[in-house]
Design a protein around this motif. Structure first.
Motif, short mmCIF file in Angstrom:
data_model
loop_
_atom_site.label_atom_id
_atom_site.label_comp_id
_atom_site.label_asym_id
_atom_site.label_seq_id
_atom_site.Cartn_x
_atom_site.Cartn_y
_atom_site.Cartn_z
N GLU A 10 74.46 78.27 26.90
CA GLU A 10 75.23 79.43 27.37
C GLU A 10 74.46 80.16 28.48
N ILE A 13 74.57 78.17 31.72
CA ILE A 13 75.88 78.24 32.36
C ILE A 13 76.08 79.59 33.05
N ARG A 14 75.77 80.67 32.31
CA ARG A 14 75.98 82.00 32.89
C ARG A 14 75.12 82.22 34.14
N LEU A 17 76.50 80.17 37.04
CA LEU A 17 77.72 80.76 37.59
C LEU A 17 77.40 81.96 38.49
N LEU A 18 76.46 82.80 38.03
CA LEU A 18 76.08 83.97 38.83
C LEU A 18 75.43 83.54 40.15
N ALA A 21 78.13 82.17 42.43
CA ALA A 21 79.02 83.24 42.91
C ALA A 21 78.46 83.94 44.14
N PHE A 25 78.70 80.02 51.37
CA PHE A 25 79.58 78.84 51.24
C PHE A 25 79.57 77.96 52.48
N GLU B 10 87.51 81.54 49.30
CA GLU B 10 86.13 81.91 48.97
C GLU B 10 86.10 83.12 48.05
N ILE B 13 87.20 82.15 44.52
CA ILE B 13 86.17 81.38 43.81
C ILE B 13 85.05 82.30 43.34
N ARG B 14 84.56 83.15 44.26
CA ARG B 14 83.46 84.05 43.87
C ARG B 14 83.85 84.98 42.73
N LEU B 17 84.10 83.04 39.47
CA LEU B 17 82.78 82.69 38.93
C LEU B 17 82.13 83.89 38.26
N LEU B 18 82.24 85.06 38.90
CA LEU B 18 81.66 86.28 38.31
C LEU B 18 82.33 86.62 36.99
N VAL B 20 83.89 84.55 34.92
CA VAL B 20 83.54 83.57 33.89
C VAL B 20 82.09 83.76 33.42
N ALA B 21 81.22 84.15 34.36
CA ALA B 21 79.80 84.34 34.01
C ALA B 21 79.63 85.42 32.94
N GLU B 22 80.58 86.37 32.88
CA GLU B 22 80.46 87.49 31.95
C GLU B 22 81.33 87.32 30.70
N MET B 23 82.04 86.20 30.60
CA MET B 23 83.00 86.05 29.50
C MET B 23 82.32 85.79 28.16
N PRO B 24 82.95 86.27 27.07
CA PRO B 24 82.45 85.87 25.75
C PRO B 24 82.75 84.38 25.54
N PHE B 25 81.73 83.62 25.18
CA PHE B 25 81.92 82.16 25.08
C PHE B 25 82.47 81.73 23.71
#
Lengths: 270, 270
Positions: A10, A13-14, A17-18, A21, A25, B10, B13-14, B17-18, B20-25
């Motif tokens: 986890e 992955i986090r 992703l950061l 982000a 690009f 862009e 996507i950014r 990504l941000l 998803v990076a903070e989501m509860p897994f």
């Protein structure tokens, strides 16, 4: 590959992703890959997470070597067969997939033997190799480097310098893999001093840069080398399997296709 | 799908990504999908980015309907054939891929006709449908819903309520798709009041929740419904094509397999 601990997964992955982000690009995928895999090595404390994968790939390719060598020898055109096999080996790429079955390697070999190839580029490559001058052969991945040996054995070895990555990144070939593939006794081997899964000249060692500048012919394996060297103003032959729609569109071929591509000095950068 | 402008791509996507990076897994993929696709709709100002994709899928499925209907009618076991076709339609899922060729739909149909299926679960489903009581049929995607019609036509329509999503999310079927598929004139159609690409009861309308609680039999299409309803303490038949290794491992089958799965009340949550 480094751990089964989901809390570590986890975090990796986090953090990845950061990182992605915030990335520019307009950089190439190997530039991004360098940053991502540096981060992963740093976070895991594992300097070479793909070590076992690379060993497995080398062992698989070595187990096929004798049979493939016979195939080259028995071929009506050993050079072209060796080129096709060297490209088939480019399927062994863990930058674009997380798993590769041995059967997929076998399938890639058969596909590469019958797939259509630019015959003009193939003839140009043959002629360039038969000419005089230094040849720089930029390897791509472990395992694949055993397939490269088949091609290198069909070329004038005294004029070849084989180049590997300067340190582990993904499953890219390093000095250790060149040695395991038995290439040290055949040709001069150097590393490029870089951990980019491609060839970004500015990140390579001065000695590699000098060697790159003075070589008469450059053979570059794989999509990472294509993404970083195409359009760079040198005459290069790219040998690769195409692995994504963007590059397929750029080259004008299908994903999965076996590509021999001669770069013109004036061609556009990817 | 919304624009060709790379600066918009862009940004999307950014921002994704941000997010998803903070989501509860520990949440399910449809929970994550709801958040991601809400963000995408908000950022693009496009309430239904997959509208054209859904229209294309519906049109493709409708163009196949007559031929598939003949196939059901001419079959030695029309119910089982209709179940297989309804599952084949589950290939039309843009939650797990960005493009689907018409030929892949044809291939999915042929694969589903011959693929192995749990025959005990199939017999249980047949028996459950032949029993008395209300049947709740939870649809999944546009296009697929035309395939669902083939199965619904083999069932007692007066006891069926077809459920679609409460608002657009990915290419999931909404009221509009049920209508285009001609299901309004066959069965009662309701929406679940939610924009989750699955069925998270807490996010659904009270009227759907009530209907869900009192139904005697629930047939749930697709992986999103499996991911959100498995282990939830109701007897449900899941009909789906398996689309990722995690769910394949959970069910104990291969990716791509046609699955008829009866949920026991005591089974584990994914």
């Amino acid at each position: 590959m480094v751990t089964d601990d989901p809390t570590v997964h986890e975090r990796l992955i986090r953090e990845t992703l950061l990182l992605v982000a915030e990335m520019p690009f307009d950089r190439s995928p190997p530039w991004m890959g360098q940053r991502i895999h540096r981060l992963l090595r740093e976070l895991t404390g594992e300097k070479d997470p793909y070590r076992q994968v690379k060993q497995h790939s080398n062992n698989l390719a070595l187990s096929l070597y004798a049979e493939l060598k016979e195939r080259v020898r028995g071929s009506a055109d050993p050079f072209a067969t060796a080129v096709r096999l060297a490209i088939a080996g480019n399927v062994i790429d863990f930058g674009c997939r997380s798993h590769l079955g041995d059967d997929e390697v076998h399938q890639a070999i058969e596909d590469a033997m019958v797939g259509s190839v630019d015959e003009v580029a193939m003839a140009d490559l043959r002629q360039a190799v038969e000419g005089v001058g230094d040849i720089l052969y930029l390897a791509d991945n472990a395992g694949e480097i055993v397939f490269d040996r088949l091609l290198i054995e069909e070329m004038p070895q005294d004029r070849i310098t084989l180049v590997v990555r300067g340190s582990p990144v993904i499953n890219d070939a390093t000095r250790e893999d060149a040695e395991v593939a038995g290439l040290n006794s055949l040709v001069k081997v150097m590393d490029n001093g870089s951990d980019v899964p491609g060839t970004i000249l500015e990140s390579c060692s001065p000695s590699f840069q000098a060697c790159f500048a003075r070589s008469d012919l450059i053979i570059a394996k794989g999509q990472g080398n294509y993404e970083t060297l195409s359009g760079g103003g040198r005459n290069i032959f790219f040998l690769l399997k195409v692995k994504c729609p963007v590059i397929a569109g750029h080259i004008g071929c299908d994903v999965g296709q076996v590509v021999v591509l001669r770069q013109n000095r004036r061609s556009e950068r990817v």
